[in-house]
Design a protein around this motif. Structure first.
Motif, PDB file in Angstrom:
ATOM      1  N   GLU A   1      -7.879   5.280   0.627  1.00 66.12           N
ATOM      2  CA  GLU A   1      -7.608   6.632   1.119  1.00 66.12           C
ATOM      3  C   GLU A   1      -6.131   6.977   0.959  1.00 66.12           C
ATOM      4  N   ARG A   2      -5.258   6.015   1.239  1.00 65.15           N
ATOM      5  CA  ARG A   2      -3.824   6.263   1.101  1.00 65.15           C
ATOM      6  C   ARG A   2      -3.441   6.493  -0.357  1.00 65.15           C
ATOM      7  N   VAL A   3      -4.036   5.698  -1.261  1.00 66.84           N
ATOM      8  CA  VAL A   3      -3.728   5.862  -2.679  1.00 66.84           C
ATOM      9  C   VAL A   3      -4.177   7.236  -3.166  1.00 66.84           C
TER      10      VAL A   3
ATOM     11  N   ALA B   1       0.843  -1.190   0.000  1.00 70.39           N
ATOM     12  CA  ALA B   1       0.000   0.000   0.000  1.00 70.39           C
ATOM     13  C   ALA B   1       0.878   1.241   0.000  1.00 70.39           C
ATOM     14  N   PRO B   2       0.565   2.226  -0.847  1.00 73.59           N
ATOM     15  CA  PRO B   2       1.410   3.418  -0.930  1.00 73.59           C
ATOM     16  C   PRO B   2       1.525   4.146   0.410  1.00 73.59           C
ATOM     17  N   ARG B   3       2.714   4.728   0.632  1.00 72.89           N
ATOM     18  CA  ARG B   3       2.965   5.542   1.828  1.00 72.89           C
ATOM     19  C   ARG B   3       3.089   7.010   1.417  1.00 72.89           C
TER      20      ARG B   3
ATOM     21  N   PRO C   1     -13.875  -1.031   6.265  1.00 71.18           N
ATOM     22  CA  PRO C   1     -13.031   0.071   6.743  1.00 71.18           C
ATOM     23  C   PRO C   1     -11.558  -0.126   6.397  1.00 71.18           C
ATOM     24  N   GLU C   2     -11.076  -1.360   6.501  1.00 73.90           N
ATOM     25  CA  GLU C   2      -9.668  -1.623   6.205  1.00 73.90           C
ATOM     26  C   GLU C   2      -9.357  -1.373   4.735  1.00 73.90           C
TER      27      GLU C   2
ATOM     28  N   ALA D   1       5.363   3.884  -6.315  1.00 72.43           N
ATOM     29  CA  ALA D   1       4.394   3.431  -5.317  1.00 72.43           C
ATOM     30  C   ALA D   1       3.214   2.736  -5.986  1.00 72.43           C
ATOM     31  N   LEU D   2       2.671   3.336  -7.047  1.00 69.91           N
ATOM     32  CA  LEU D   2       1.534   2.721  -7.736  1.00 69.91           C
ATOM     33  C   LEU D   2       1.949   1.456  -8.474  1.00 69.91           C
ATOM     34  N   ARG D   3       3.156   1.440  -9.015  1.00 70.30           N
ATOM     35  CA  ARG D   3       3.626   0.225  -9.696  1.00 70.30           C
ATOM     36  C   ARG D   3       3.739  -0.935  -8.702  1.00 70.30           C
ATOM     37  N   SER D   4       4.363  -0.686  -7.568  1.00 70.03           N
ATOM     38  CA  SER D   4       4.494  -1.722  -6.541  1.00 70.03           C
ATOM     39  C   SER D   4       3.125  -2.162  -6.028  1.00 70.03           C
TER      40      SER D   4
END
Length: 209
Positions: free
Chosen positions: A116-118, A69-71, A109-110, A79-82
């Motif tokens: 939300e992070r993306v 998940a992107p940080r 929710p999870e 980040a999106l590729r991974s």
């Protein structure tokens, strides 16, 4: 009758049994799930909101297997590729779940926290907010299709004798042995999608003339 020392049902047990059923048979029913768990069907409804509730448990279970998940501190493209590769791997392990999840809106929710992070990363990177969900949906559609493709045969075009398909046969013969057909297609497709995202970002951030 004495109460059992360990509860017969909890959400983890329900999710595990449902995933096993879907992996084995391609689907599940509430009675079949109850039988797998050794309880009455009515008992399931004390824990989940019917079939849709079980589907959401499956979504949450697969979401927990997406390890990239992107940080907020990452650059958007790697980040999106991974994320895409991890997403594909998680769903490829349970391909029968994919059609199921498209029939229910996302409420977990999870899983919503992951989206939300993306979205936050894309917005922080300069993507215009009206385009974020379009880009994210295109990426997700491609990744889910690619996850299903991993379960498909390596040879998807079998041209019978007598069929005039010389160029198709030549293209098939010209494919490299490694990586696999599915991996080559995914590598190509994700690169094209991310290049399109980069073009969108560049057009958004370009100085007006």
């Amino acid at each position: 009758m004495a109460r059992p020392r360990t509860a017969l049902l909890d959400l983890e047990r329900i999710a595990t049994a449902a995933m096993d059923l879907v992996d084995e048979t391609g689907d599940f029913t509430m009675p079949a799930l109850a039988a797998r768990l050794g309880v009455q069907t009515a008992s399931l409804y004390h824990h989940v909101d019917g079939r849709s509730g079980v589907v959401e448990l499956l979504r949450t279970r697969i979401g927990s297997e997406i390890v990239s998940a992107p940080r907020p501190d990452q650059s958007w493209e790697p980040a999106l590729r991974s994320y895409a590769y991890s997403y594909r791997a998680a769903f490829a392990a349970h391909p029968h779940v994919v059609p199921m999840l498209t029939t229910e809106p996302i409420r977990s929710p999870e899983v919503l926290a992951g989206y939300e992070r993306v979205v936050a990363l894309m917005e922080k990177s300069g993507f215009p907010l009206p385009a974020v969900m379009t880009a994210l949906t295109a990426l997700e559609n491609f990744v889910l299709g690619a996850a299903l493709d991993l379960a498909a045969p390596e040879v998807m075009w079998a041209v019978p004798p007598g069929i005039d398909a010389d160029r198709l046969n030549a293209a098939l013969a010209a494919q490299p042995a490694e990586p696999t057909r599915a991996d080559r297609a995914f590598d190509f497709g994700i690169t094209v999608l991310l290049r399109g995202c980069a073009d969108l970002l560049a057009a958004t951030t370009a100085e007006p003339e």
